[in-house]
Write a protein that holds these residues in place. Sequence first.
Motif, PDB file in Angstrom:
ATOM      1  N   ALA A  81      36.277  40.069  48.328  1.00 37.15           N
ATOM      2  CA  ALA A  81      36.305  40.215  46.865  1.00 37.15           C
ATOM      3  C   ALA A  81      35.257  39.321  46.216  1.00 37.15           C
ATOM      4  O   ALA A  81      34.612  39.723  45.242  1.00 37.15           O
ATOM      5  N   GLU A  82      35.054  38.122  46.760  1.00 32.43           N
ATOM      6  CA  GLU A  82      34.009  37.227  46.237  1.00 32.43           C
ATOM      7  C   GLU A  82      32.621  37.834  46.433  1.00 32.43           C
ATOM      8  O   GLU A  82      31.808  37.850  45.509  1.00 32.43           O
ATOM      9  N   ILE A  83      32.369  38.323  47.635  1.00 30.80           N
ATOM     10  CA  ILE A  83      31.051  38.915  47.943  1.00 30.80           C
ATOM     11  C   ILE A  83      30.841  40.187  47.130  1.00 30.80           C
ATOM     12  O   ILE A  83      29.723  40.470  46.694  1.00 30.80           O
ATOM     13  N   ALA A  84      31.918  40.947  46.891  1.00 26.96           N
ATOM     14  CA  ALA A  84      31.824  42.229  46.188  1.00 26.96           C
ATOM     15  C   ALA A  84      31.413  42.074  44.728  1.00 26.96           C
ATOM     16  O   ALA A  84      30.931  43.030  44.121  1.00 26.96           O
ATOM     17  N   ARG A  85      31.585  40.890  44.166  1.00 24.75           N
ATOM     18  CA  ARG A  85      31.167  40.677  42.773  1.00 24.75           C
ATOM     19  C   ARG A  85      29.665  40.919  42.601  1.00 24.75           C
ATOM     20  O   ARG A  85      29.222  41.288  41.522  1.00 24.75           O
ATOM     21  N   GLU A  86      28.909  40.691  43.664  1.00 21.60           N
ATOM     22  CA  GLU A  86      27.450  40.821  43.586  1.00 21.60           C
ATOM     23  C   GLU A  86      26.911  42.001  44.376  1.00 21.60           C
ATOM     24  O   GLU A  86      25.701  42.200  44.417  1.00 21.60           O
ATOM     25  N   SER A  87      27.788  42.777  45.023  1.00 23.83           N
ATOM     26  CA  SER A  87      27.314  43.863  45.876  1.00 23.83           C
ATOM     27  C   SER A  87      28.209  45.094  45.753  1.00 23.83           C
ATOM     28  O   SER A  87      29.383  45.048  46.136  1.00 23.83           O
ATOM     29  N   ALA A  88      27.628  46.179  45.270  1.00 16.10           N
ATOM     30  CA  ALA A  88      28.370  47.439  45.187  1.00 16.10           C
ATOM     31  C   ALA A  88      28.719  47.960  46.577  1.00 16.10           C
ATOM     32  O   ALA A  88      29.756  48.591  46.773  1.00 16.10           O
ATOM     33  N   ASP A  89      27.858  47.681  47.575  1.00 16.63           N
ATOM     34  CA  ASP A  89      28.128  48.115  48.943  1.00 16.63           C
ATOM     35  C   ASP A  89      29.362  47.416  49.504  1.00 16.63           C
ATOM     36  O   ASP A  89      30.198  48.040  50.153  1.00 16.63           O
ATOM     37  N   VAL A  90      29.486  46.127  49.246  1.00 16.64           N
ATOM     38  CA  VAL A  90      30.658  45.381  49.719  1.00 16.64           C
ATOM     39  C   VAL A  90      31.891  45.815  48.931  1.00 16.64           C
ATOM     40  O   VAL A  90      32.990  45.875  49.476  1.00 16.64           O
ATOM     41  N   ARG A  91      31.727  46.173  47.674  1.00 15.38           N
ATOM     42  CA  ARG A  91      32.840  46.701  46.883  1.00 15.38           C
ATOM     43  C   ARG A  91      33.355  47.982  47.533  1.00 15.38           C
ATOM     44  O   ARG A  91      34.560  48.189  47.688  1.00 15.38           O
ATOM     45  N   ALA A  92      32.436  48.868  47.979  1.00 17.24           N
ATOM     46  CA  ALA A  92      32.832  50.108  48.661  1.00 17.24           C
ATOM     47  C   ALA A  92      33.547  49.791  49.979  1.00 17.24           C
ATOM     48  O   ALA A  92      34.530  50.443  50.335  1.00 17.24           O
ATOM     49  N   PHE A  93      33.062  48.787  50.693  1.00 22.81           N
ATOM     50  CA  PHE A  93      33.666  48.316  51.940  1.00 22.81           C
ATOM     51  C   PHE A  93      35.108  47.861  51.677  1.00 22.81           C
ATOM     52  O   PHE A  93      36.041  48.276  52.362  1.00 22.81           O
ATOM     53  N   LEU A  94      35.278  47.035  50.656  1.00 24.39           N
ATOM     54  CA  LEU A  94      36.596  46.516  50.303  1.00 24.39           C
ATOM     55  C   LEU A  94      37.513  47.626  49.793  1.00 24.39           C
ATOM     56  O   LEU A  94      38.693  47.688  50.169  1.00 24.39           O
ATOM     57  N   ASP A  95      37.001  48.519  48.963  1.00 17.12           N
ATOM     58  CA  ASP A  95      37.807  49.637  48.456  1.00 17.12           C
ATOM     59  C   ASP A  95      38.311  50.507  49.603  1.00 17.12           C
ATOM     60  O   ASP A  95      39.454  50.966  49.590  1.00 17.12           O
ATOM     61  N   PHE A  96      37.453  50.736  50.596  1.00 18.88           N
ATOM     62  CA  PHE A  96      37.852  51.521  51.767  1.00 18.88           C
ATOM     63  C   PHE A  96      39.030  50.845  52.474  1.00 18.88           C
ATOM     64  O   PHE A  96      40.017  51.488  52.817  1.00 18.88           O
ATOM     65  N   ILE A  97      38.939  49.548  52.677  1.00 18.59           N
ATOM     66  CA  ILE A  97      39.990  48.798  53.371  1.00 18.59           C
ATOM     67  C   ILE A  97      41.297  48.850  52.579  1.00 18.59           C
ATOM     68  O   ILE A  97      42.367  49.086  53.134  1.00 18.59           O
ATOM     69  N   GLU A  98      41.200  48.636  51.277  1.00 17.17           N
ATOM     70  CA  GLU A  98      42.403  48.582  50.450  1.00 17.17           C
ATOM     71  C   GLU A  98      43.076  49.931  50.264  1.00 17.17           C
ATOM     72  O   GLU A  98      44.269  49.987  49.992  1.00 17.17           O
ATOM     73  N   SER A  99      42.340  51.020  50.430  1.00 14.58           N
ATOM     74  CA  SER A  99      42.926  52.344  50.217  1.00 14.58           C
ATOM     75  C   SER A  99      43.479  52.962  51.497  1.00 14.58           C
ATOM     76  O   SER A  99      44.025  54.062  51.457  1.00 14.58           O
ATOM     77  N   GLY A 100      43.366  52.261  52.607  1.00 14.68           N
ATOM     78  CA  GLY A 100      43.804  52.813  53.882  1.00 14.68           C
ATOM     79  C   GLY A 100      45.313  52.837  54.048  1.00 14.68           C
ATOM     80  O   GLY A 100      46.031  51.983  53.548  1.00 14.68           O
ATOM     81  N   GLU A 101      45.771  53.859  54.763  1.00 17.66           N
ATOM     82  CA  GLU A 101      47.187  53.970  55.099  1.00 17.66           C
ATOM     83  C   GLU A 101      47.418  53.683  56.576  1.00 17.66           C
ATOM     84  O   GLU A 101      48.532  53.396  56.982  1.00 17.66           O
TER      85      GLU A 101
END
Length: 106
Positions: A81-101
Motif C-alpha cells: 500500500a505504501e509503494i502503491a501510492r506512487e505506482s499505478a502498477d503496484v496498485r494493480a498488483f495490490l488490487d489483484f491480491i485483495e480481490s482474490g478468493e
Amino acid sequence: GVHQFCRIGAHAFIGMGAFVNGDVPPYLMVAQEGYGKPRGINSEGLKRRGFDSDRIGAIKRAYRALYMSGSTLDEARARLAEIARESADVRAFLDFIESGERPLLR
C-alpha cells in the motif's frame, strides 16, 4: 496446468510444466519445482511491452515486499500500500491480491 478458478494476472509468465494451484499476481514469473513457485518478475516481458525502468523498479520492490521479506501477508499488504501510492502498477498488483478468493501463490 493451472487449477480451476485460479487467476493469472496481467503480464505474468508461467513456465512450461509448472503446476499452479493459487492465484498468480500480475508481472510474476512462475517456474516449475513440483508445484510452481514464484521466481521473480517478468522483467524481460515488461521491457518488451514498453515498461520503463522506474515502473519495473516499483514492481520489483513490490515483489520483494511480498515474496522475499519474510513478512506475513498482512505485513506485505501494508508495505505494498505504501509503494502503491506512487505506482499505478503496484496498485494493480495490490488490487489483484485483495480481490482474490483463492489462496495466493507464495
